[in-house]
Design a protein around this motif. Sequence first.
Motif, PDB file in Angstrom:
ATOM      1  N   ALA A  23       0.831  -1.210   0.000  1.00  0.00           N
ATOM      2  CA  ALA A  23       0.000   0.000   0.000  1.00  0.00           C
ATOM      3  C   ALA A  23       0.866   1.262   0.000  1.00  0.00           C
ATOM      4  CB  ALA A  23      -0.934  -0.007   1.202  1.00  0.00           C
ATOM      5  N   VAL A  24       1.894   1.269   0.811  1.00  0.00           N
ATOM      6  CA  VAL A  24       2.770   2.438   0.883  1.00  0.00           C
ATOM      7  C   VAL A  24       3.568   2.596  -0.412  1.00  0.00           C
ATOM      8  CG1 VAL A  24       4.790   3.404   2.051  1.00  0.00           C
ATOM      9  CG2 VAL A  24       2.918   2.446   3.381  1.00  0.00           C
ATOM     10  N   ALA A  25       4.115   1.501  -0.923  1.00  0.00           N
ATOM     11  CA  ALA A  25       4.926   1.569  -2.143  1.00  0.00           C
ATOM     12  C   ALA A  25       4.098   2.004  -3.348  1.00  0.00           C
ATOM     13  CB  ALA A  25       5.580   0.221  -2.413  1.00  0.00           C
ATOM     14  N   ALA A  26       2.898   1.470  -3.478  1.00  0.00           N
ATOM     15  CA  ALA A  26       2.053   1.849  -4.613  1.00  0.00           C
ATOM     16  C   ALA A  26       1.697   3.332  -4.549  1.00  0.00           C
ATOM     17  CB  ALA A  26       0.789   1.002  -4.632  1.00  0.00           C
ATOM     18  N   SER A  37      -2.726  14.443  -6.813  1.00  0.00           N
ATOM     19  CA  SER A  37      -3.394  13.953  -5.614  1.00  0.00           C
ATOM     20  C   SER A  37      -4.598  13.071  -5.958  1.00  0.00           C
ATOM     21  CB  SER A  37      -3.822  15.117  -4.727  1.00  0.00           C
ATOM     22  OG  SER A  37      -4.691  15.976  -5.434  1.00  0.00           O
ATOM     23  N   VAL A  38      -5.225  13.335  -7.096  1.00  0.00           N
ATOM     24  CA  VAL A  38      -6.355  12.506  -7.526  1.00  0.00           C
ATOM     25  C   VAL A  38      -5.886  11.090  -7.850  1.00  0.00           C
ATOM     26  CG1 VAL A  38      -8.143  12.229  -9.279  1.00  0.00           C
ATOM     27  CG2 VAL A  38      -7.648  14.490  -8.359  1.00  0.00           C
ATOM     28  N   ALA A  39      -4.753  10.968  -8.503  1.00  0.00           N
ATOM     29  CA  ALA A  39      -4.210   9.645  -8.836  1.00  0.00           C
ATOM     30  C   ALA A  39      -3.818   8.885  -7.572  1.00  0.00           C
ATOM     31  CB  ALA A  39      -3.010   9.783  -9.761  1.00  0.00           C
ATOM     32  N   VAL A  40      -3.225   9.589  -6.611  1.00  0.00           N
ATOM     33  CA  VAL A  40      -2.856   8.943  -5.349  1.00  0.00           C
ATOM     34  C   VAL A  40      -4.107   8.461  -4.626  1.00  0.00           C
ATOM     35  CG1 VAL A  40      -1.831   9.332  -3.078  1.00  0.00           C
ATOM     36  CG2 VAL A  40      -0.703  10.215  -5.118  1.00  0.00           C
ATOM     37  N   ALA A  41      -5.135   9.292  -4.606  1.00  0.00           N
ATOM     38  CA  ALA A  41      -6.388   8.892  -3.966  1.00  0.00           C
ATOM     39  C   ALA A  41      -7.026   7.708  -4.685  1.00  0.00           C
ATOM     40  CB  ALA A  41      -7.358  10.063  -3.940  1.00  0.00           C
ATOM     41  N   ALA A  42      -6.953   7.682  -5.998  1.00  0.00           N
ATOM     42  CA  ALA A  42      -7.525   6.577  -6.767  1.00  0.00           C
ATOM     43  C   ALA A  42      -6.803   5.265  -6.466  1.00  0.00           C
ATOM     44  CB  ALA A  42      -7.462   6.887  -8.256  1.00  0.00           C
ATOM     45  N   VAL A  43      -5.493   5.310  -6.339  1.00  0.00           N
ATOM     46  CA  VAL A  43      -4.736   4.104  -6.012  1.00  0.00           C
ATOM     47  C   VAL A  43      -5.069   3.630  -4.605  1.00  0.00           C
ATOM     48  CG1 VAL A  43      -2.405   3.244  -5.550  1.00  0.00           C
ATOM     49  CG2 VAL A  43      -2.879   4.516  -7.626  1.00  0.00           C
ATOM     50  N   VAL A  45      -7.876   4.148  -2.937  1.00  0.00           N
ATOM     51  CA  VAL A  45      -9.226   3.576  -2.967  1.00  0.00           C
ATOM     52  C   VAL A  45      -9.212   2.214  -3.642  1.00  0.00           C
ATOM     53  CG1 VAL A  45     -11.523   3.853  -3.990  1.00  0.00           C
ATOM     54  CG2 VAL A  45     -10.438   5.768  -2.827  1.00  0.00           C
ATOM     55  N   ALA A  46      -8.495   2.076  -4.735  1.00  0.00           N
ATOM     56  CA  ALA A  46      -8.430   0.797  -5.439  1.00  0.00           C
ATOM     57  C   ALA A  46      -7.788  -0.288  -4.577  1.00  0.00           C
ATOM     58  CB  ALA A  46      -7.660   0.952  -6.744  1.00  0.00           C
ATOM     59  N   ALA A  47      -6.864   0.091  -3.723  1.00  0.00           N
ATOM     60  CA  ALA A  47      -6.199  -0.891  -2.863  1.00  0.00           C
ATOM     61  C   ALA A  47      -7.063  -1.293  -1.672  1.00  0.00           C
ATOM     62  CB  ALA A  47      -4.869  -0.340  -2.374  1.00  0.00           C
TER      63      ALA A  47
END
Length: 78
Positions: A23-26, A37-43, A45-47
């Motif tokens: 989770a941290v690495a992704a 920040s949107v991409a980080v939030a999407a990852v 949420v996906a995780a």
Amino acid sequence: MTGGFGRFLTATAVSDTANGVFAVAATMMVAQHTHSSVAVAAVTVAATLPWLVAAVPAGVVVDRMDPVRALTLANAGR
């Protein structure tokens, strides 16, 4: 502690550590490559979304199973 519980505890600790590292690495990888920040939030949420969606049905199934078998299958599946 018996030998079986010690192995179970070790397997759970290793599995949970691997989940946290992933989770941290992704999140860090996406943050470095996109600066969005949107991409980080999407990852994030996906995780975490599969765990949220599967928690209630999995709880129902596990309540009806042998606890040792349920934990063994859960750790093997992860």
